[in-house]
Design a protein around this motif. Structure first.
Motif, PDB file in Angstrom:
ATOM      1  N   GLU A 584      -2.354  -9.039  -2.943  1.00 56.78           N
ATOM      2  CA  GLU A 584      -2.570  -7.936  -1.994  1.00 56.78           C
ATOM      3  C   GLU A 584      -1.646  -6.773  -2.281  1.00 56.78           C
ATOM      4  O   GLU A 584      -2.053  -5.599  -2.218  1.00 56.78           O
ATOM      5  CB  GLU A 584      -2.353  -8.441  -0.568  1.00 56.78           C
ATOM      6  CG  GLU A 584      -3.453  -9.364  -0.066  1.00 56.78           C
ATOM      7  CD  GLU A 584      -3.164  -9.875   1.346  1.00 56.78           C
ATOM      8  OE1 GLU A 584      -2.100  -9.504   1.877  1.00 56.78           O
ATOM      9  OE2 GLU A 584      -3.983 -10.619   1.884  1.00 56.78           O
ATOM     10  N   GLU A 587      -2.895  -5.113  -5.280  1.00 57.59           N
ATOM     11  CA  GLU A 587      -4.083  -4.352  -4.917  1.00 57.59           C
ATOM     12  C   GLU A 587      -3.727  -3.066  -4.169  1.00 57.59           C
ATOM     13  O   GLU A 587      -4.330  -2.005  -4.380  1.00 57.59           O
ATOM     14  CB  GLU A 587      -4.998  -5.232  -4.052  1.00 57.59           C
ATOM     15  CG  GLU A 587      -6.318  -4.573  -3.674  1.00 57.59           C
ATOM     16  CD  GLU A 587      -7.207  -4.326  -4.877  1.00 57.59           C
ATOM     17  OE1 GLU A 587      -8.033  -3.408  -4.801  1.00 57.59           O
ATOM     18  OE2 GLU A 587      -7.048  -5.047  -5.890  1.00 57.59           O
ATOM     19  N   LYS A 588      -2.728  -3.162  -3.286  1.00 58.18           N
ATOM     20  CA  LYS A 588      -2.298  -1.961  -2.563  1.00 58.18           C
ATOM     21  C   LYS A 588      -1.726  -0.915  -3.524  1.00 58.18           C
ATOM     22  O   LYS A 588      -1.995   0.280  -3.398  1.00 58.18           O
ATOM     23  CB  LYS A 588      -1.249  -2.329  -1.518  1.00 58.18           C
ATOM     24  CG  LYS A 588      -1.824  -2.952  -0.260  1.00 58.18           C
ATOM     25  CD  LYS A 588      -0.741  -3.153   0.780  1.00 58.18           C
ATOM     26  CE  LYS A 588      -1.323  -3.722   2.066  1.00 58.18           C
ATOM     27  NZ  LYS A 588      -0.281  -3.924   3.102  1.00 58.18           N
TER      28      LYS A 588
END
Length: 1002
Positions: A584, A587-588
């Motif tokens: 995550e 991905e951010k």
């Protein structure tokens, strides 16, 4: 002023023309109108940049800072979509000019102060003594207030204007940070605490506005790491400035701002930044007398600094010593006890807030901080005397000699700058440990003995009153349990064996178990024996307990593998969640990179759109030009068509006039023609309507008899319908009446019961109403009393406020009176100085006149001697008489040679002057020079004869008339006259200077 230019390109030239005739205000107004006009928005940057730079220079020169703000906002809106380099250049130029003006004002003020000192040996002058009696300010303060303060205020307004112009713009972030740092440097250089507080509020409001309007074009994104780092750098500069100015309130608010920004940051902050953060936080807690969190902040600061490999051993030892001594200095007994539950909740909220600022999960305690300070990373680096201090306070037990052993250390701390602030706190801790240890040795002790045991060198010595106050506070906090007997002047320690422990704070003890602890141990042993006795009386309880234990062991062995599998699954789940979290985050980061690229793409698209709009504008202009040509062609066609139409109806119409008309005139002529045709059509329509009207009238005459017959038939039908309806209504009314009579007979039997029930309900409701009415009256009365109290308190507050206002008004009037007296004194001083200068000038003029008179007498004597010599030489040739001067020479005499200025170099011996003598020259104008009159016998005759000079007009005048007035000096050959010292122009200049000085003093 708007009529003086046709284009923005001509504005600078017109401004230069106005400046050449000293019209600075008019030039500034001209440039102001140019920059705010609609035409400037469509002008290129290359045209606007010189205009605004010239405007900035004039505005700074004239001190007009308010109009700069509006112009800068307008200019930013014009150029921010194309290029921001020009706005950066303008802002930097504006601040640079303001800083230069302030530096010049300071230099001027220093020069004025130095020139005001006439005698370096005189420490006090009469003027300074007189001013010191009516004012507390010295001459330097007054000079700075008059000369430096206006430009200091102007520079501060320049910083505010620049920050407001650059705020919330992603393209101007670097310049915004630079200007903010310059503003903080200004506050530090001139120690401006008020402006520093306002600057912090401005930056805080800008940050709030940025988060509020984050969706606007060019707005900053706090999620961007670079933007957030810039704001963090600004806040750390703000924190350092607050520490240097000792503005601790703003320092604490700066700490909160930094903490909020760190919470938004997704990256770990740099070590040096966090070290600075905890260092300033520790100083703020020390000033706020929050010693617990001060020690915790120093501990965090040391944990960061010890990772620095370049830290010297002396610095390492100093910081470690500060960590341990700050933990030891945390008061065991607080100076103020807890008074209410509200204060308890408030202290909890405050502690949680400070814990958040420390970036820790749990609030620190004295024991936890001491434990960390005694770790292997801190305690080995501590100085030896601090280690001995810790051993005396927290390890050893010596109540009769604790103060004597610690006194040298406390005195050594008082001599050290870093540790002197902990000396008083350590004294409080020493008193606490002394009383705790005395309570383990004595049951009763004299107060005088305690004072002797607690005696320390000044200023830490205590008396009986201080000991009593300290004891009462410790008892209130629950750290001590002592009674004070004023009759016998003794302290009695607690001796109740069944009471709780006296202190909640651990410390050194004389014995492992006190009497109270022994009693509690006996009770616990008694409980264990009772438990064993219960097992002997009822063995089944012991067997059941053993069976339950065996069953628990078997269940644990049976479910061991299942628990192992569950633990494995949990670890796998944790690893999976960790991996998902990392994915995550990645991905951010990818999303942030994508958004950044998208923003860059949007900016490029916006630039492309701007270029397209520019091309579209040019295309529109081209199309407008083509449209004009097409309209011209259409006008010609329309003229031909209209000429043909009018030619058919009016053979005498001029065709050339139509061809020379423009399109609007042709359209108007065509409209007139259409209006004429419409009027003709309207006349035809009116005639047709008249014929139709006669036809309609004939139709109606034939229709009238038929309408009367139809009306009679309608009346007859209506009468029949009304009679039938009336008969039906009578029958229905009779049936309804019969039914109602039956209903009345049946309801009359329950009428009495209804009346009784109605009376009961009415009585009940009346009682309830009276009760509610009484309750309302009571509540109204209570409200009235409360309101009366509130109004009385409000009236008292208002009266106190008015009294305070009257006092403030009287104080302001007194200050105004003193200020006026000061101004009058300064004006009188300036007047006296002007009179003194005037007297000196008159004395100088008298001296110059005397010198000129002596010079003229000396020249007259020399002239007489020279004439005598010439007469002696001319005696043998008496027949050669000089001719009389001509009429032209008489009409235009040459003036005598003006007196030379009084100097030693102007005098020459008579023989030399006779050899180099030249006739005088007269100047009637700046370009005309007249030669002396010539003799009739030709150029060979000497023109220097006495008779020629005596016959001239200039020679016949007396010496006093031929002398030049003292206002001018002898001009050089061929040059204009120059102003002599002491002339009327100098006197006028002196008068103007005196008037300006008097005006400034007012």
């Amino acid at each position: 002023m708007s009529h003086f230019y046709q284009k923005p390109e001509n504005a600078v030239k017109r401004a230069e023309e106005l400046l050449s005739v000293h019209q600075q205000a008019s030039a500034l107004t001209l440039l102001h109108e140019v920059l705010l006009s609609k035409r400037a928005r469509a002008s290129p940057i290359g045209v606007l940049e010189p205009i605004i730079l010239k405007f900035i220079e004039l505005a700074v020169q004239l001190g007009k800072g308010k109009i700069v703000r509006e112009v800068l906002f307008t200019y930013k809106n014009i150029v921010q979509n194309t290029t921001v380099v020009t706005i950066e250049l303008v802002i930097k130029r504006y601040i640079e000019l303001a800083e230069n003006k302030l530096a010049e004002a300071q230099a001027t003020a220093d020069k004025i102060n130095l020139d005001a000192v006439d005698d370096l040996e005189a420490s006090e002058t009469p003027e300074s003594i007189l001013m010191s009696t009516v004012s507390t300010d010295d001459s330097k303060d007054r000079t700075d207030r008059a000369v430096v303060t206006p430009w200091m205020r102007f520079l501060w307004e320049a910083y505010r204007t620049a920050l407001d112009t650059l705020r919330n713009n992603a393209r101007l972030e670097i310049l915004y940070q630079h200007v903010a740092n310059q503003a903080f440097g200004f506050c530090l250089k001139y120690t401006r605490k008020t402006e520093f507080r306002r600057l912090c509020e401005i930056l805080r409001s800008h940050l709030i506005t940025a988060s509020k309007y984050a969706n606007q074009a060019h707005s900053i994104d706090l999620n961007d790491a670079e933007t957030l780092q810039r704001h963090l750098d600004i806040r750390f500069v703000q924190l350092n400035a607050a520490a240097e100015l000792e503005h601790w309130h703003e320092g604490f608010r700066s700490i909160e701002d930094i903490h909020n920004l760190l919470e938004l940051s997704k990256k770990t902050p740099k070590a040096y930044m966090m070290a600075n953060y905890y260092e300033k936080l520790a100083r703020i807690f020390m000033v706020g007398e929050n010693y617990l969190f001060h020690a915790a902040a120093l501990n965090k600061y040391y944990s960061i600094m010890r990772q620095n490999k370049n830290l010297s051993r002396e610095e390492h030892e100093r910081i470690a010593t500060s960590v341990l001594i700050s933990a030891l200095s945390i008061p065991i007994i607080s100076s103020a006890g807890v008074r209410s539950s509200y204060e308890v909740d408030e202290n909890k909220i405050r502690a949680q807030r400070l814990t958040t600022l420390l970036r820790v999960s749990q609030p620190p305690t004295r024991e936890s901080l001491l434990k960390e300070a005694l770790g292997k990373n801190v305690f080995p680096m501590v100085r030896a005397e601090v280690k001995d201090l810790y051993k005396s306070l927290e390890v050893d037990f010596h109540p009769l000699s604790i103060c004597k052993k610690i006194a040298p250390t406390i005195l050594a701390f008082s001599e050290t700058a870093d540790l002197s602030r902990y000396a008083k706190l350590l004294h409080q801790v020493i008193l606490t440990r002394l009383l705790q240890q005395l309570s383990q040795v004595y049951s009763t002790i004299k107060i005088e003995s305690v004072v002797q045991l607690a005696s320390l060198p000044a200023p830490y010595n205590v008396d009986a009153h201080a000991i009593e106050k300290f004891v009462m506070n410790g008892c209130k906090r629950g750290e001590l349990s002592i009674r004070v007997n004023h009759q016998s002047q003794t302290l009695t320690f607690q001796t109740d064996l069944f009471a709780a422990g006296a202190s909640s704070t651990p410390g050194p003890r004389l014995q492992n178990r006190l009497p109270t602890d022994s009693v509690r141990l006996q009770l616990s042993r008694f409980a264990q024996r009772l438990h064993v006795a219960v097992g002997l009386v009822q063995p089944k309880i012991v067997e059941d307990r053993q069976a339950a234990k065996l069953k628990a062991f078997k269940d644990a062995a049976a479910y061991l593998e299942e628990e192992r599998q569950a633990s494995f699954m949990r670890r796998a789940l944790i690893e999976k969640k960790k991996e998902m979290r990392e994915n995550e985050i990645a991905e951010k980061e990818r999303e942030e990179q994508r958004l950044k690229a998208l923003r860059l793409q949007q900016e490029q698209a916006a630039e492309k759109i701007r270029m397209e709009e520019e091309a579209k504008r040019r295309e529109i202009e081209r199309m407008a030009q083509q449209r004009q040509e097409i309209e011209k062609i259409e006008a010609q066609k329309m003229a031909e068509k209209l000429a043909s139409e009018l030619g058919e109806k009016n053979a005498g119409f001029n065709r050339d006039d139509l061809m020379n008309m423009d399109k609007n005139s042709l359209v108007q002529l065509q409209v007139q023609q259409l209006e004429k045709e419409r009027r003709e059509l309207l006349n035809k329509t009116k005639a047709l309507l008249k014929r139709v009207d006669h036809t309609e009238r004939a139709f109606r005459k034939e229709e009238i008899p038929l309408l009367k017959k139809d009306f009679e038939d309608q009346q007859k039908h209506d009468r029949e319908a009304f009679a039938a309806g009336k008969a039906a209504r009578l029958e229905a009314a009779k049936a309804k009446h019969a039914e109602d009579m039956k209903m009345k007979k049946s309801l009359s039997r329950v009428l009495d019961d209804y009346i009784v029930l109605r009376d009961e309900l009415q009585a009940k409701r009346d009682a309830e109403f009276k009760e509610q009415q009484a309750a309302a009256a009571r509540s109204i009365k209570a409200a009235k009393e409360k309101r009366v109290k509130e109004m009385r308190s409000k009236f008292e507050a208002e009266r106190e406020r008015r009294i305070q206002e009257l006092e403030d008004k009287a104080r302001r009037e007194e200050e105004e009176r003193i200020r006026l007296e000061q101004a009058a004194a300064e004006a009188e001083k300036a007047r006296q100085a002007a009179e003194a200068r005037k007297a000196e000038e008159e004395e100088r003029l008298k001296r110059l006149d005397e010198i000129a008179r002596k010079q003229r007498e000396r020249e007259a004597e020399i002239e007489a001697r020279r004439q005598q010599q010439q007469q002696q030489q001319a005696a043998p040739s008496a027949a050669r008489r000089p001719e009389e001067p001509s009429s032209a020479s008489w009409r235009r005499p040459a003036p005598p040679t003006p007196a030379a200025p009084p100097s030693t170099s102007a005098y020459r011996p008579p023989a030399r002057r006779e050899a180099t003598y030249q006739p005088p020259i007269r100047r009637d104008g700046p370009g005309e020079t007249l030669q002396p009159s010539a003799r009739r016998d030709g150029p060979s005759a000497p023109s220097q004869t006495p008779m020629a000079r005596e016959g001239s007009w200039g020679a016949s005048r007396p010496l006093s008339a031929r002398a030049e007035p003292p206002n001018t000096t002898a001009p050089p050959a061929g040059g204009p006259p120059r102003i002599a010292p002491g002339s009327w122009r100098e006197r006028e200049a002196a008068k103007r200077a005196a008037a300006e000085a008097a005006e400034k003093s007012k």
